[in-house]
Design an enzyme around this catalytic site. Sequence first.
Site, PDB file in Angstrom:
ATOM      1  CD  GLN A 106     -52.834  53.428  43.020  1.00  0.00           C
ATOM      2  OE1 GLN A 106     -53.552  53.385  44.007  1.00  0.00           O
ATOM      3  NE2 GLN A 106     -52.781  52.435  42.149  1.00  0.00           N
TER       4      GLN A 106
ATOM      5  NE  ARG B  69     -60.825  53.691  50.245  1.00  0.00           N
ATOM      6  CZ  ARG B  69     -59.826  52.870  49.889  1.00  0.00           C
ATOM      7  NH1 ARG B  69     -59.874  52.203  48.751  1.00  0.00           N
ATOM      8  NH2 ARG B  69     -58.794  52.699  50.687  1.00  0.00           N
TER       9      ARG B  69
ATOM     10  CG  HIS C 229     -54.085  54.316  49.003  1.00  0.00           C
ATOM     11  ND1 HIS C 229     -55.396  53.925  48.817  1.00  0.00           N
ATOM     12  CD2 HIS C 229     -53.341  53.450  48.262  1.00  0.00           C
ATOM     13  CE1 HIS C 229     -55.439  52.869  48.001  1.00  0.00           C
ATOM     14  NE2 HIS C 229     -54.199  52.573  47.646  1.00  0.00           N
TER      15      HIS C 229
ATOM     16  CG  ASN D 272     -55.663  51.119  50.746  1.00  0.00           C
ATOM     17  OD1 ASN D 272     -56.826  50.763  50.582  1.00  0.00           O
ATOM     18  ND2 ASN D 272     -54.667  50.691  49.981  1.00  0.00           N
ATOM     19  CD  GLU D 273     -55.021  46.655  49.571  1.00  0.00           C
ATOM     20  OE1 GLU D 273     -53.869  46.297  49.282  1.00  0.00           O
ATOM     21  OE2 GLU D 273     -55.966  46.537  48.800  1.00  0.00           O
TER      22      GLU D 273
ATOM     23  CG  ASN E 186     -59.203  47.637  49.545  1.00  0.00           C
ATOM     24  OD1 ASN E 186     -60.295  48.176  49.724  1.00  0.00           O
ATOM     25  ND2 ASN E 186     -58.073  48.306  49.494  1.00  0.00           N
TER      26      ASN E 186
ATOM     27  CE1 TYR F  42     -58.755  45.305  42.863  1.00  0.00           C
ATOM     28  CE2 TYR F  42     -57.931  45.211  45.108  1.00  0.00           C
ATOM     29  CZ  TYR F  42     -58.339  45.961  44.015  1.00  0.00           C
ATOM     30  OH  TYR F  42     -58.337  47.322  44.072  1.00  0.00           O
TER      31      TYR F  42
ATOM     32  CD  GLU G 245     -58.367  49.668  46.723  1.00  0.00           C
ATOM     33  OE1 GLU G 245     -57.766  48.711  46.186  1.00  0.00           O
ATOM     34  OE2 GLU G 245     -57.792  50.600  47.290  1.00  0.00           O
TER      35      GLU G 245
ATOM     36  CD1 TRP H 292     -58.171  49.573  41.376  1.00  0.00           C
ATOM     37  CD2 TRP H 292     -58.408  51.074  43.028  1.00  0.00           C
ATOM     38  NE1 TRP H 292     -57.041  50.343  41.392  1.00  0.00           N
ATOM     39  CE2 TRP H 292     -57.158  51.267  42.399  1.00  0.00           C
ATOM     40  CE3 TRP H 292     -58.777  51.915  44.086  1.00  0.00           C
ATOM     41  CZ2 TRP H 292     -56.263  52.264  42.814  1.00  0.00           C
ATOM     42  CZ3 TRP H 292     -57.884  52.891  44.489  1.00  0.00           C
ATOM     43  CH2 TRP H 292     -56.642  53.059  43.848  1.00  0.00           C
TER      44      TRP H 292
ATOM     45  CD  GLU I 141     -52.102  48.368  40.156  1.00  0.00           C
ATOM     46  OE1 GLU I 141     -52.891  49.291  40.435  1.00  0.00           O
ATOM     47  OE2 GLU I 141     -51.917  47.383  40.896  1.00  0.00           O
ATOM     48  CD1 TRP I 142     -50.231  50.071  43.460  1.00  0.00           C
ATOM     49  CD2 TRP I 142     -49.007  51.801  44.203  1.00  0.00           C
ATOM     50  NE1 TRP I 142     -51.050  50.874  44.254  1.00  0.00           N
ATOM     51  CE2 TRP I 142     -50.338  51.933  44.709  1.00  0.00           C
ATOM     52  CE3 TRP I 142     -48.071  52.790  44.539  1.00  0.00           C
ATOM     53  CZ2 TRP I 142     -50.735  52.994  45.525  1.00  0.00           C
ATOM     54  CZ3 TRP I 142     -48.467  53.854  45.359  1.00  0.00           C
ATOM     55  CH2 TRP I 142     -49.773  53.942  45.838  1.00  0.00           C
TER      56      TRP I 142
END
Length: 492
Positions: A28, A86, A131, A175-176, A317, A319, A385, A430, A437-438
Amino acid sequence: FNDPERDTLITGKFPADFIWGSATSAYQIEGGWDEDGKGMSIWDTFTHQDPPRIYNAQNGDLACDSYHKISDDVAILKNLGVSYYRFSISWPRVLPNGTLDVINEAGFTYYDNLITELLANGIEPMVTLYHWDLPQTLQDIGGWENDDLADIFNDYADLCFQRLGSRVKYWITFNEPYVVCWLGYGINVFAPGIYSPGYAPYRAAHTIIKAHAKAYNTYKEKYSSWGAKISITLSTDFGIPENPDREEDVAAADRYMQFTAGWFAHAIFKNGDYPDVMKWQVGNKSEAQGLSESRLPTFTEEEKAYIRGTYDFFGLNSYTSTVCRGEENQGTDPNYEGDQDVTRYQPGEWPTSTSGWLKPVPWGLRGLLNWIKDEYNDPDIFITENGISTAEDSQLDDSDPRITFYRAYINEVLKAIMYDDVSVKGYFAWSLMDNFEWTSGYSQRFGLHYVDFEDDDRPRTAKESAQWFKELIEYNGFSSANFSSQSISLIS
Ligand code: PNW
């Protein structure tokens, strides 16, 4: 969480040793996609081969150009006053083919220099090994569906520990993985773009859990004298029962979290195996579908013993939240979401953000922290995050929604510590700066710092939220001053 104080902000300080940080990931921010011997990752392939699926056909070729901007990145971290950063290592930057046959020294030089600069400025690294940017050569042999990747990942992890480990206190293996498995292997949304909603996610997760356990054990066997803590970062939305008085909805909310966080956490943090409810659901559905065995793979007793307890903390993480209703899925095609028998939605009246999936529900974070405490026997938790996006044309004034979001969410973390005795040890915002952003490209800005993507130099500028976060860190909590100019529009 029908707490009358639910929507009220409280004042108070965090524990003196609480860790404040900010986070990014390699693909990213780094750019330098083909520089100095770096190999291709699945995100290079995904963005180059099928540009229409990414916003404005964008990619991470240059991103924030962090590959050339170590001193700029460390300068903004220093200005923020965080004690931890991180970031993640790009696997193909250090191992272009994914395996030990070629080591790209230039890649290690970059991470070495970054760590040196961080430490020189009093900032500790927290390093994520995976990630999402798998070396393309490893996708060519099946990616995480190929069981061999557990050993191949372990070789990569071992090398990173050996090269960088004397100076790293916190490692995160994955990650995730839920996002990797479901968006990457289930529904063809993220790289590697596989559509196999009933099978591939379970196979990929199985390899990832074994890979995590191997890397954890390798660290403990070979490098424990360096004394780092190592674990995994998991993600889930908080599942809220549609009707808290309806038993089926309460069970559905728990089932949803077992299928997302528990999918990985149950084996690692509990007993080496998948949650009973997953084994039951997927097993029954598979049988009804006429299959001779469950689509959920099984661990041997030896594997269970090896996987159980491979954590030093819980990386989280989070949100947003989601409402869950218990309802039998009538579909007959194998499908990981159908396997759950949960109908999920986010009510239209919830506040929203530039990311359609990200509806701020601050008290949901406190609920989730309590769920983790109860479910996994009170582990140390790091929120690795949390944050919110603003639009592509948003600039430095991000008080609403970003300051409002952070204030409300971080206040819920304080309540979880003060009122509920949850062992939250750190919080990472984050993100440090706007980045790729992907599939949304550069259209959703998550940064505390603004990045001008029109300028080849990619200058970073602090947003108002950076100043707010800095003051929060300086005080180590909330004084009434943190609440000035408050808007409570996000607190639903
Ligand atoms: C996390 N969703 O991903 C990632 O770890 C970050 O790389 C990312 O930038 C951040 O959240 C913000 O999105 C997610 O579609 C990506 O539900 C997508 C989803 C959830 C999390």
